[in-house]
Scaffold this motif. Structure first.
Motif, PDB file in Angstrom:
ATOM      1  N   PRO A 178       0.803  -1.243   0.000  1.00  0.00           N
ATOM      2  CA  PRO A 178       0.000   0.000   0.000  1.00  0.00           C
ATOM      3  C   PRO A 178       0.824   1.275   0.000  1.00  0.00           C
ATOM      4  O   PRO A 178       0.466   2.242  -0.674  1.00  0.00           O
ATOM      5  N   GLU A 179       1.967   1.298   0.728  1.00  0.00           N
ATOM      6  CA  GLU A 179       2.736   2.547   0.775  1.00  0.00           C
ATOM      7  C   GLU A 179       3.304   2.886  -0.613  1.00  0.00           C
ATOM      8  O   GLU A 179       3.369   4.056  -0.992  1.00  0.00           O
ATOM      9  N   ALA A 180       3.683   1.859  -1.391  1.00  0.00           N
ATOM     10  CA  ALA A 180       4.219   2.127  -2.733  1.00  0.00           C
ATOM     11  C   ALA A 180       3.098   2.621  -3.645  1.00  0.00           C
ATOM     12  O   ALA A 180       3.289   3.533  -4.460  1.00  0.00           O
ATOM     13  N   CYS A 195      -6.863  -2.301   3.754  1.00  0.00           N
ATOM     14  CA  CYS A 195      -7.562  -3.494   4.256  1.00  0.00           C
ATOM     15  C   CYS A 195      -6.587  -4.660   4.129  1.00  0.00           C
ATOM     16  O   CYS A 195      -6.343  -5.145   3.024  1.00  0.00           O
ATOM     17  N   SER A 196      -5.992  -5.053   5.254  1.00  0.00           N
ATOM     18  CA  SER A 196      -4.906  -6.032   5.218  1.00  0.00           C
ATOM     19  C   SER A 196      -5.329  -7.358   5.808  1.00  0.00           C
ATOM     20  O   SER A 196      -6.088  -7.408   6.787  1.00  0.00           O
ATOM     21  N   ARG A 197      -4.811  -8.425   5.208  1.00  0.00           N
ATOM     22  CA  ARG A 197      -4.948  -9.785   5.734  1.00  0.00           C
ATOM     23  C   ARG A 197      -6.400 -10.117   6.086  1.00  0.00           C
ATOM     24  O   ARG A 197      -6.692 -10.655   7.151  1.00  0.00           O
ATOM     25  N   LEU A 198      -7.274  -9.785   5.152  1.00  0.00           N
ATOM     26  CA  LEU A 198      -8.701 -10.028   5.375  1.00  0.00           C
ATOM     27  C   LEU A 198      -8.941 -11.528   5.535  1.00  0.00           C
ATOM     28  O   LEU A 198      -8.374 -12.338   4.793  1.00  0.00           O
ATOM     29  N   GLY A 199      -9.732 -11.871   6.500  1.00  0.00           N
ATOM     30  CA  GLY A 199     -10.033 -13.294   6.724  1.00  0.00           C
ATOM     31  C   GLY A 199      -8.975 -14.003   7.552  1.00  0.00           C
ATOM     32  O   GLY A 199      -9.089 -15.191   7.814  1.00  0.00           O
ATOM     33  N   CYS A 200      -7.933 -13.262   7.954  1.00  0.00           N
ATOM     34  CA  CYS A 200      -6.914 -13.846   8.851  1.00  0.00           C
ATOM     35  C   CYS A 200      -7.212 -13.349  10.273  1.00  0.00           C
ATOM     36  O   CYS A 200      -7.946 -12.374  10.468  1.00  0.00           O
ATOM     37  N   ASP A 201      -6.603 -13.990  11.261  1.00  0.00           N
ATOM     38  CA  ASP A 201      -6.866 -13.573  12.646  1.00  0.00           C
ATOM     39  C   ASP A 201      -6.382 -12.150  12.908  1.00  0.00           C
ATOM     40  O   ASP A 201      -6.915 -11.453  13.763  1.00  0.00           O
ATOM     41  N   ASP A 202      -5.330 -11.742  12.193  1.00  0.00           N
ATOM     42  CA  ASP A 202      -4.784 -10.401  12.418  1.00  0.00           C
ATOM     43  C   ASP A 202      -5.239  -9.406  11.336  1.00  0.00           C
ATOM     44  O   ASP A 202      -4.522  -8.455  11.011  1.00  0.00           O
ATOM     45  N   GLU A 203      -6.420  -9.623  10.796  1.00  0.00           N
ATOM     46  CA  GLU A 203      -7.002  -8.684   9.809  1.00  0.00           C
ATOM     47  C   GLU A 203      -7.020  -7.254  10.355  1.00  0.00           C
ATOM     48  O   GLU A 203      -7.255  -7.044  11.530  1.00  0.00           O
ATOM     49  N   SER A 204      -6.771  -6.276   9.478  1.00  0.00           N
ATOM     50  CA  SER A 204      -6.902  -4.877   9.926  1.00  0.00           C
ATOM     51  C   SER A 204      -7.481  -4.008   8.818  1.00  0.00           C
ATOM     52  O   SER A 204      -7.269  -4.276   7.628  1.00  0.00           O
ATOM     53  N   VAL A 205      -8.221  -3.000   9.228  1.00  0.00           N
ATOM     54  CA  VAL A 205      -8.829  -2.049   8.284  1.00  0.00           C
ATOM     55  C   VAL A 205      -8.518  -0.653   8.827  1.00  0.00           C
ATOM     56  O   VAL A 205      -8.986  -0.291   9.898  1.00  0.00           O
ATOM     57  N   THR A 206      -7.682   0.112   8.105  1.00  0.00           N
ATOM     58  CA  THR A 206      -7.168   1.374   8.652  1.00  0.00           C
ATOM     59  C   THR A 206      -7.398   2.507   7.666  1.00  0.00           C
ATOM     60  O   THR A 206      -6.932   2.460   6.525  1.00  0.00           O
ATOM     61  N   ARG A 207      -8.104   3.549   8.127  1.00  0.00           N
ATOM     62  CA  ARG A 207      -8.373   4.713   7.259  1.00  0.00           C
ATOM     63  C   ARG A 207      -7.394   5.840   7.569  1.00  0.00           C
ATOM     64  O   ARG A 207      -7.255   6.233   8.735  1.00  0.00           O
ATOM     65  N   LEU A 208      -6.721   6.350   6.547  1.00  0.00           N
ATOM     66  CA  LEU A 208      -5.732   7.416   6.738  1.00  0.00           C
ATOM     67  C   LEU A 208      -5.677   8.286   5.485  1.00  0.00           C
ATOM     68  O   LEU A 208      -6.249   7.922   4.448  1.00  0.00           O
ATOM     69  N   SER A 209      -4.938   9.404   5.593  1.00  0.00           N
ATOM     70  CA  SER A 209      -4.709  10.194   4.378  1.00  0.00           C
ATOM     71  C   SER A 209      -3.697   9.443   3.505  1.00  0.00           C
ATOM     72  O   SER A 209      -2.950   8.583   3.993  1.00  0.00           O
ATOM     73  N   LEU A 210      -3.661   9.799   2.236  1.00  0.00           N
ATOM     74  CA  LEU A 210      -2.719   9.109   1.336  1.00  0.00           C
ATOM     75  C   LEU A 210      -1.277   9.303   1.782  1.00  0.00           C
ATOM     76  O   LEU A 210      -0.460   8.382   1.697  1.00  0.00           O
ATOM     77  N   SER A 211      -0.960  10.522   2.282  1.00  0.00           N
ATOM     78  CA  SER A 211       0.436  10.743   2.678  1.00  0.00           C
ATOM     79  C   SER A 211       0.777   9.898   3.906  1.00  0.00           C
ATOM     80  O   SER A 211       1.908   9.403   4.026  1.00  0.00           O
ATOM     81  N   GLU A 212      -0.181   9.704   4.802  1.00  0.00           N
ATOM     82  CA  GLU A 212       0.102   8.845   5.968  1.00  0.00           C
ATOM     83  C   GLU A 212       0.309   7.392   5.524  1.00  0.00           C
ATOM     84  O   GLU A 212       1.173   6.693   6.047  1.00  0.00           O
ATOM     85  N   ILE A 213      -0.508   6.970   4.553  1.00  0.00           N
ATOM     86  CA  ILE A 213      -0.325   5.592   4.060  1.00  0.00           C
ATOM     87  C   ILE A 213       1.039   5.462   3.393  1.00  0.00           C
ATOM     88  O   ILE A 213       1.764   4.490   3.595  1.00  0.00           O
TER      89      ILE A 213
END
Ligand SMILES: C[S@@+](CC[C@H](N)C(=O)[O-])C[C@H]1O[C@@H](n2cnc3c(N)ncnc32)[C@H](O)[C@@H]1O
Length: 461
Positions: A178-180, A195-213
């Motif tokens: 995502p950062e690239a 939206c990372s590792r969906l369906g895994c135990d450590d799934e995460s969904v993080t909203r940020l500005s593009l520069s933060e990503i």
């Protein structure tokens, strides 16, 4: 080798698993995995298969089958996998992420082995699940893959979607996380959700500005959702802000709310992002009313169309205020508009109008048809000024089949334009003007003839 009949030996089961959600597989898909005598897939899914077997999700392990079967790691390449599948000719199963028919391995396997040999058991796509987590529909989203494809092309496609007010979902990869992607998309008015590792135990969904990503470090197993930034006031509609109808025009939405009325306020629903055309004349600076009127422009744009090829060039000849070219540029973000205008003050006006609408238009100051010489080949041409000599020159210069549209005020020019292009219509809009007391009267705009057709395929010499 399989002992079974040839159909069984030729079939390749392709089973889609999102994350580690083996419990979401259907019975038949589970059976195909459990009975497989050869299992192919990426290293992550092969490891996940071990976990699923350990949790008892694949039934009782059988010797040489399923979790105990020989494995082919996709890291060795699709050609290696295909040759192993052909060599083994046994019950084979290929594991893939999400829906394997969606930016997945079905395309490559089908091309090499034949679609008829594949039995596909799709799981939910990562994009579907990403939007499910956000509680949003995704039938209007531009899905772009940065997985094994050039980053620049993925970023361009995402920017184009954002430019027309749509969301984009970018499939990332370990090499292009995502950062690239956020860095490549660059400085656009957008927010992102990783939206990372969906369906895994450590799934995460993080909203940020593009520069933060762009500044972060993220898992490559991610979908990056990009949303056009909401302007202050809470609406993300391009049209709502810019699209006042011409004074006195009544445009009523299906719900009965007049467009341009202060509908976007507390408690009112946020309008969806959309792209409109036939924008208000008041949005274009012009000299003495020399602007193609909104209603005529809408018809002209419909006849010009949007070419499907890469980086199409549009000529707006005798551009006046530039309104037609500018609108076309908004609709075709990958295109390039060249406005040809003889009046230097008019040329400056076109550039200012283009910048006010957030698009780039190249302006050639000169008299057509001479000024057309040496311009890049057009994929669509509008002739708004210059008469029949200009139309004739355009029909010679444009490649066969190029859509050509011309607008005329005079009946005799219109007839001759129609003769050359093959189609002719008259647009005479009567705009509603409200009288004191709430009554309406109609105010006619000058009738304009629109002639349209294509540059000819064969020319007389
Ligand atoms: C080759 S594409 C396959 C897409 C897949 N067919 C689908 O329907 O999701 C691989 C990319 O899908 C995305 N992806 C697959 N599984 C994911 C998951 N569990 N969480 C987030 N993204 C995932 C990632 O962007 C990954 O790099």
């Amino acid at each position: 080798m399989c002992e079974d009949d040839s159909t069984e030996r030729r079939r390749i089961s392709v089973v889609g698993v999102l994350g580690d959600r083996w419990d979401a597989l259907g019975e038949r898909a589970v059976a195909r995995v459990a009975e497989a005598e050869l299992v192919g897939g990426g290293a992550r899914l092969l490891r996940s298969l071990d976990g699923a077997a350990a949790r008892g999700l694949l039934g009782s392990p059988r010797r040489g089958r399923g979790v105990d079967a020989p494995k082919v790691d996709l890291v060795l390449g699709i050609d290696h996998l295909v040759s192993e599948l052909e060599r083994a000719r046994c019950r084979a199963c290929v594991l893939a992420s999400g829906d394997p028919g969606f930016f997945g391995i079905v395309r490559k396997l089908g091309a090499r082995l034949g679609a008829g040999r594949l039995e596909v058991h799709p799981g939910p796509s990562s994009v579907a699940v990403a939007f499910a987590r956000l509680g949003l529909p995704w039938d209007d989203v531009a899905v772009v893959s940065a997985h094994g494809r050039p980053l620049g092309a993925a970023a361009d496609a995402a920017r184009r979607a954002l430019g027309r007010g749509a969301r984009a979902a970018v499939l990332c990869s370990p090499g292009q996380p995502p950062e690239a992607v956020a860095t490549a998309v660059g400085d656009v008015a957008a927010e992102g959700v990783v939206c990372s590792r969906l369906g895994c135990d450590d799934e995460s969904v993080t909203r940020l500005s593009l520069s933060e990503i762009a500044a972060g470090r993220w898992d490559g197993l991610s979908v990056l959702v990009l949303e056009p930034a909401r302007p202050a006031g809470g609406t993300r509609s391009l049209c709502w802000e810019r699209m006042e109808p011409p004074a006195g025009t009544s445009v009523v939405t299906p719900a009965g709310t007049p467009v341009g009325a202060p509908a976007v306020g507390a408690g009112s629903p946020t309008p969806q992002a959309s792209l409109r055309w036939g924008l208000a004349d008041t949005g274009f600076a012009h000299r003495d009313g020399m602007v193609t009127k909104a209603e005529v422009r809408a018809v002209v744009l419909s006849k010009l169309g949007l070419p499907s090829g890469p980086d199409p060039v549009m000529w707006d000849v005798g551009a006046g205020s530039g309104s037609v070219g500018i609108e076309w540029a908004r609709l075709a973000p990958s295109g390039r508009v060249i406005a040809i205008e003889r009046d230097p003050a008019g040329a400056a006006r076109i550039a200012a109008n283009a910048s006010a609408h957030g698009v780039e238009v190249g302006v050639v100051v000169g008299e057509a048809p001479e000024a057309l010489g040496g311009l890049p080949t057009p994929a669509a041409v509008f002739v708004g000024g210059g008469g029949l000599a200009v139309l004739d020159a355009v029909l010679v210069a444009a490649p066969p089949g190029t859509p050509v549209v011309a607008a005329y005020a005079s009946l005799d020019h219109a007839a001759q334009g129609g003769n050359r292009l093959g189609s002719l219509t008259q647009v005479a809009a009567a705009r509603g003007v409200q009288l004191p007391g709430g009554h309406w009267r109609l105010e006619g705009t000058n009738p304009v003839f629109v002639a349209w057709g294509s540059a000819p395929g064969e020319r007389d010499t």
